[in-house]
Write a protein that holds these residues in place. Structure first.
Motif, mmCIF file in Angstrom:
data_model
loop_
_atom_site.group_PDB
_atom_site.id
_atom_site.type_symbol
_atom_site.label_atom_id
_atom_site.label_comp_id
_atom_site.label_asym_id
_atom_site.label_seq_id
_atom_site.Cartn_x
_atom_site.Cartn_y
_atom_site.Cartn_z
ATOM 1 N N HIS A 10 -2.211 -1.078 5.642
ATOM 2 C CA HIS A 10 -2.336 -0.260 4.440
ATOM 3 C C HIS A 10 -2.869 1.132 4.766
ATOM 4 C CE1 HIS A 10 -1.609 -3.701 1.774
ATOM 5 N NE2 HIS A 10 -2.322 -4.390 2.647
ATOM 6 N N ILE A 11 -3.849 1.166 5.640
ATOM 7 C CA ILE A 11 -4.461 2.442 6.021
ATOM 8 C C ILE A 11 -3.435 3.319 6.732
ATOM 9 C CG2 ILE A 11 -6.256 3.511 7.444
ATOM 10 C CD1 ILE A 11 -7.917 0.869 6.826
ATOM 11 N N ASP A 12 -2.668 2.728 7.643
ATOM 12 C CA ASP A 12 -1.629 3.476 8.354
ATOM 13 C C ASP A 12 -0.545 3.985 7.402
ATOM 14 O OD1 ASP A 12 -2.958 3.047 10.731
ATOM 15 O OD2 ASP A 12 -1.576 1.496 11.461
ATOM 16 N N ALA A 13 -0.367 3.280 6.279
ATOM 17 C CA ALA A 13 0.626 3.697 5.280
ATOM 18 C C ALA A 13 0.072 4.780 4.347
ATOM 19 C CB ALA A 13 1.090 2.491 4.471
ATOM 20 N N GLY A 14 -1.173 5.207 4.573
ATOM 21 C CA GLY A 14 -1.737 6.304 3.806
ATOM 22 C C GLY A 14 -2.660 5.909 2.676
ATOM 23 N N ASP A 16 -6.129 4.706 0.877
ATOM 24 C CA ASP A 16 -7.534 4.980 1.097
ATOM 25 C C ASP A 16 -8.209 3.769 1.747
ATOM 26 O OD1 ASP A 16 -10.016 6.729 0.340
ATOM 27 O OD2 ASP A 16 -10.498 4.681 -0.316
ATOM 28 N N ALA A 17 -8.877 3.993 2.875
ATOM 29 C CA ALA A 17 -9.482 2.898 3.638
ATOM 30 C C ALA A 17 -10.507 2.119 2.823
ATOM 31 C CB ALA A 17 -10.123 3.440 4.913
ATOM 32 N N ASN A 18 -11.329 2.806 2.062
ATOM 33 C CA ASN A 18 -12.344 2.108 1.262
ATOM 34 C C ASN A 18 -11.712 1.218 0.209
ATOM 35 O OD1 ASN A 18 -14.624 3.125 2.586
ATOM 36 N ND2 ASN A 18 -14.577 4.992 1.365
ATOM 37 N N GLN A 19 -10.657 1.688 -0.422
ATOM 38 C CA GLN A 19 -9.977 0.874 -1.430
ATOM 39 C C GLN A 19 -9.335 -0.348 -0.794
ATOM 40 O OE1 GLN A 19 -7.367 3.186 -3.921
ATOM 41 N NE2 GLN A 19 -8.947 4.704 -4.351
ATOM 42 N N VAL A 20 -8.721 -0.154 0.350
ATOM 43 C CA VAL A 20 -8.092 -1.272 1.062
ATOM 44 C C VAL A 20 -9.144 -2.319 1.415
ATOM 45 C CG1 VAL A 20 -6.941 -1.946 3.213
ATOM 46 C CG2 VAL A 20 -6.209 0.126 1.997
ATOM 47 N N ILE A 21 -10.235 -1.891 1.986
ATOM 48 C CA ILE A 21 -11.297 -2.811 2.391
ATOM 49 C C ILE A 21 -11.879 -3.527 1.178
ATOM 50 C CG2 ILE A 21 -13.608 -2.923 3.397
ATOM 51 C CD1 ILE A 21 -12.607 -0.566 5.264
ATOM 52 N N ASN A 22 -12.090 -2.809 0.094
ATOM 53 C CA ASN A 22 -12.624 -3.441 -1.122
ATOM 54 C C ASN A 22 -11.670 -4.485 -1.686
ATOM 55 O OD1 ASN A 22 -15.102 -2.154 -1.158
ATOM 56 N ND2 ASN A 22 -14.330 -0.411 -2.311
ATOM 57 N N ARG A 23 -10.366 -4.224 -1.633
ATOM 58 C CA ARG A 23 -9.395 -5.222 -2.115
ATOM 59 C C ARG A 23 -9.463 -6.486 -1.262
ATOM 60 N NH1 ARG A 23 -5.303 -0.872 -2.377
ATOM 61 N NH2 ARG A 23 -4.271 -1.945 -0.668
#
Length: 97
Positions: A10-14, A16-23
């Motif tokens: 997800h992060i590589d696809a652009g 937000d890292a924090n949102q990805v981690i929170n999900r």
């Protein structure tokens, strides 16, 4: 081995890292509450979820695998605040259908 998700995808696809981690944290928390994490999954959850996380079949019980296989794609795109609610609805359908 089936990999359900990797934060880095997800992060590589652009995203937000924090949102990805929170999900992904929300998913792990839900799985833990429903006793669908294996000892390995519990250990990862307890150590903390970060951008290196990879949610795979070794981290979940048989029931967890079936649940994620059926529903994971339906929830991972949601905002992290909505994931838990949707997981609960899907779990009720899964468990009591």
């Amino acid at each position: 081995m089936k990999i359900f998700d990797k934060a880095q995808w997800h992060i590589d696809a652009g995203e937000d890292a924090n949102q990805v981690i929170n999900r992904i944290k929300a998913v792990f928390k839900f799985l833990n509450e429903k006793n669908m994490l294996t000892d390995e999954g519990k250990e990862i959850f307890e150590l903390g979820i970060d951008s290196s996380i990879s949610l795979n079949e070794r981290m979940v019980t048989k029931e967890g695998y079936i649940f994620l296989d059926k529903y994971y794609d339906k929830v991972i795109g949601l905002q992290f605040r909505k994931i838990t609610l949707e997981l609960k609805k899907l779990y009720n359908n899964f468990k009591y259908a």
